[in-house]
Design an enzyme around this catalytic site. Structure first.
Site, mmCIF file in Angstrom:
data_model
loop_
_atom_site.group_PDB
_atom_site.id
_atom_site.type_symbol
_atom_site.label_atom_id
_atom_site.label_comp_id
_atom_site.label_asym_id
_atom_site.label_seq_id
_atom_site.Cartn_x
_atom_site.Cartn_y
_atom_site.Cartn_z
ATOM 1 N N SER A 27 -2.892 -13.782 -23.905
ATOM 2 C CA SER A 27 -3.143 -12.377 -24.246
ATOM 3 C C SER A 27 -1.989 -11.733 -24.998
ATOM 4 C CB SER A 27 -3.426 -11.576 -22.966
ATOM 5 O OG SER A 27 -2.351 -11.682 -22.046
ATOM 6 N N GLY A 64 -5.704 -14.617 -20.881
ATOM 7 C CA GLY A 64 -5.836 -15.310 -19.606
ATOM 8 C C GLY A 64 -5.596 -16.803 -19.676
ATOM 9 N N ASN A 93 0.909 -17.095 -18.034
ATOM 10 C CA ASN A 93 -0.060 -17.011 -16.940
ATOM 11 C C ASN A 93 0.202 -18.050 -15.865
ATOM 12 O OD1 ASN A 93 -1.755 -14.781 -17.801
ATOM 13 N ND2 ASN A 93 -2.398 -16.109 -19.476
ATOM 14 N N ASP A 174 -0.502 -1.574 -17.566
ATOM 15 C CA ASP A 174 -0.370 -2.683 -16.612
ATOM 16 C C ASP A 174 1.053 -3.211 -16.514
ATOM 17 O OD1 ASP A 174 -0.045 -4.099 -18.973
ATOM 18 O OD2 ASP A 174 -1.935 -5.176 -18.827
ATOM 19 N N HIS A 177 1.477 -6.082 -20.754
ATOM 20 C CA HIS A 177 1.098 -6.318 -22.148
ATOM 21 C C HIS A 177 1.766 -5.314 -23.075
ATOM 22 C CE1 HIS A 177 -2.205 -8.296 -19.911
ATOM 23 N NE2 HIS A 177 -2.061 -9.201 -20.878
#
Length: 201
Positions: A27, A64, A93, A174, A177
């Site tokens: 991402s 992801g 991730n 979040d 990002h």
């Protein structure tokens, strides 16, 4: 179809004579949460065009994605796009999930090996994770990218978020990002290592 769409998103299909740079990440490279054409791979394409190079960009990043997922689809990506350069930006991730680092290393090394078999030059992009995972894991996570780069003799971008990881205002809600404002900074970080590989200033 998804990758074809990404090609159009990045400004159209490449000319037959154009060499492809494959962005192979998660991402952080897919442009999660930012407007289309503001993500750093698109900014890279614009820079390459401004400099009148013969390179085009394919962004095969998926939000992801883990190193295992990347390994599972690398051969198709290489076969479909035949990149001259593959920028591997996976592992974030894996770290956030506390995955086994030996498995992560193996996955990344196999991705690099596959790219080399396809005669694609590889640039590895390192990541870091928050300190709450404990110093032993976080330090080993960071070191894994250095170890892979040394063992496989590939150029390493030490940290994709270099220079702004502590600047909360450059991250989305979040806190994971980067915002659109941070994308040019990510491009500059990649460019330091990519430019010598393509012999462009």
């Amino acid at each position: 179809r998804l990758l074809l769409l990404l090609l159009f998103t990045l400004g159209g299909l490449p000319a037959a004579s154009a060499a492809t740079i494959l962005i192979y990440g998660d991402s952080l490279s897919a442009g999660y949460g930012v407007a289309r054409n503001t993500e750093w791979p698109h900014l890279l394409l614009m820079r390459l065009r401004d400099k009148k190079t013969d390179y085009t960009v394919v962004n095969a990043s998926i939000s992801g994605e883990t190193t295992l997922g990347g390994l599972n689809r690398i051969n198709d990506a290489l076969r479909n796009h035949r990149p001259a350069i593959t920028i591997v930006a996976l592992g974030a991730n894996d770290g956030l999930r506390g995955s086994d680092l030996k498995a992560m290393r193996s996955n990344l090394e196999r991705i690099i090996d596959a790219a080399r078999v396809a005669k694609s030059q590889v640039i590895l992009v390192g990541m870091q994770i928050p300190p709450n995972y404990g110093p032993q894991y976080t330090e080993k996570f960071i070191a894994t990218f250095r170890e892979i780069a040394k063992a496989k003799r590939v150029p390493l971008v030490p940290f994709l978020l270099e220079g702004f990881a502590e600047k909360r205002e450059l991250f989305q809600a979040d806190n994971l990002h980067p915002t659109a404002e941070a994308q040019p900074l990510m491009l500059e970080t990649i460019w330091k290592t990519l430019a010598p590989a393509i012999k462009v200033k």
